[in-house]
Design a protein around this motif. Structure first.
Motif, mmCIF file in Angstrom:
data_model
loop_
_atom_site.group_PDB
_atom_site.id
_atom_site.type_symbol
_atom_site.label_atom_id
_atom_site.label_comp_id
_atom_site.label_asym_id
_atom_site.label_seq_id
_atom_site.Cartn_x
_atom_site.Cartn_y
_atom_site.Cartn_z
ATOM 1 N N VAL A 1 0.818 -1.230 0.151
ATOM 2 C CA VAL A 1 0.034 -0.241 -0.132
ATOM 3 C C VAL A 1 1.131 1.464 0.006
ATOM 4 C CG1 VAL A 1 -1.927 1.361 1.334
ATOM 5 C CG2 VAL A 1 -1.723 -1.196 1.163
ATOM 6 N N SER B 1 -5.180 -1.781 6.939
ATOM 7 C CA SER B 1 -5.011 -2.344 5.859
ATOM 8 C C SER B 1 -4.938 -4.070 5.861
ATOM 9 C CB SER B 1 -3.408 -1.843 5.222
ATOM 10 O OG SER B 1 -3.228 -0.767 5.149
ATOM 11 N N ALA C 1 -8.549 -4.721 5.523
ATOM 12 C CA ALA C 1 -9.157 -4.783 4.409
ATOM 13 C C ALA C 1 -8.826 -5.892 3.323
ATOM 14 C CB ALA C 1 -8.671 -3.406 3.727
ATOM 15 N N LEU D 1 -9.407 0.506 1.068
ATOM 16 C CA LEU D 1 -8.692 1.245 2.036
ATOM 17 C C LEU D 1 -9.038 2.670 2.096
ATOM 18 C CD1 LEU D 1 -5.355 -0.493 0.840
ATOM 19 C CD2 LEU D 1 -6.378 -0.555 3.028
#
Length: 283
Positions: free
Chosen positions: A117, A142, A145, A182
């Protein structure tokens, strides 16, 4: 709480004034003018305490006695009220290389998945005051997700033939879904996701061997199916050409024998050895 801009003054002139006042106070102390030296020293210190440096892609959130005043984003040497408490925060893009986690996909198969990410802070007030630790918040959300995404889709179409989007075959759409998920989770922390991609995807070790055998079997069946379809087409073409050219008249039994021989030749894995038949099918 939303971010508010805080206007600051250029610090170069005030730095010069502060230094001049500091020198003047020292000179007054030497001359014995204590009554003038003390106020001059206090004023110079107040001015110098308000000087701060803001680097590129950096911001300073200011509070006054627990109340959020605003955020300074002007780069360079700046001056603000020295009573303000200042908290520096980076606005640069950051990478989060997520750890490989084990989770069940939509069909219940254990898989391993990880994501990378790229994120940055866009609202300093939310990042500092809406969550306890925005960096830890990004890391935990994160992972949540990625788990949600993996459990919402099948690994591939072999498990669910009606699944239109799978983790393995539709990486572009999966990455878009991950980025949207996210952004929805991290908006409360003032964080914007620049990019999110699946970096690792595999079956869990305990079923990887069985899934590999199944994939190999599926590939063999698919190849055989294509071979048979091609062989049947060639046999049909051969029979049609023989009938069109009137090369030989074949009854149903001879056609069946010819079809059988052609399919063996075309579908066999090894080269065939021709056999010369000097007789007929009936002797």
């Amino acid at each position: 709480m939303n971010e508010k801009p805080l206007t600051s003054l250029s610090g170069y002139l005030l730095l010069l004034i502060g230094l001049l006042l500091l020198i003047s106070s020292a000179f007054l102390f030497v001359r014995g003018a204590i009554a003038l030296a003390v106020p001059t020293l206090i004023v110079s210190l107040v001015i110098l305490m308000g000087i701060t440096v803001i680097n590129p892609n950096e911001a300073i959130a200011s509070t006054l006695f627990g109340d959020y005043v605003g955020t300074m984003k002007q780069n360079g040497l700046r001056w603000v009220n020295p009573l303000y408490s200042k908290i520096k925060i980076s606005l640069r893009a950051r990478n989060l290389n997520g750890q490989t986690i084990k989770v069940n996909d939509k069909m219940g198969n254990p898989i391993e998945i990880a994501a990378v990410v790229v994120w940055r802070v866009t609202d300093t007030a939310k990042a500092l005051f809406e969550v306890d630790n925005y960096q830890l918040f990004v890391q935990i959300q994160s992972e949540a997700a990625v788990r949600f995404l993996a459990s919402s889709h099948a690994y591939d179409n072999m498990e669910d033939e009606h699944e239109t989007v799978t983790l393995r075959d539709n990486t572009g759409q999966i990455n878009q879904f991950l980025e949207q998920e996210l952004n929805a989770r991290l908006e409360r922390a003032g964080v914007d996701v620049v990019e999110a991609r699946i970096s690792h995807l595999a079956y869990a070790p305990e079923i990887a061997g069985a899934m590999l055998q199944r994939q190999q079997a599926t590939a063999v069946v698919s190849a055989r199916k294509q071979i048979v379809e091609g062989a049947v087409g060639m046999v049909e073409m051969a029979l049609a050409r023989l009938a069109e050219k009137d090369v030989v008249q074949l009854d149903e039994e001879r056609k069946a024998a010819m079809v059988s021989n052609l399919l063996v030749v075309l579908c066999g894995e090894k080269s065939v050895s021709p056999v010369v038949n000097a007789g007929t099918l009936y002797t």
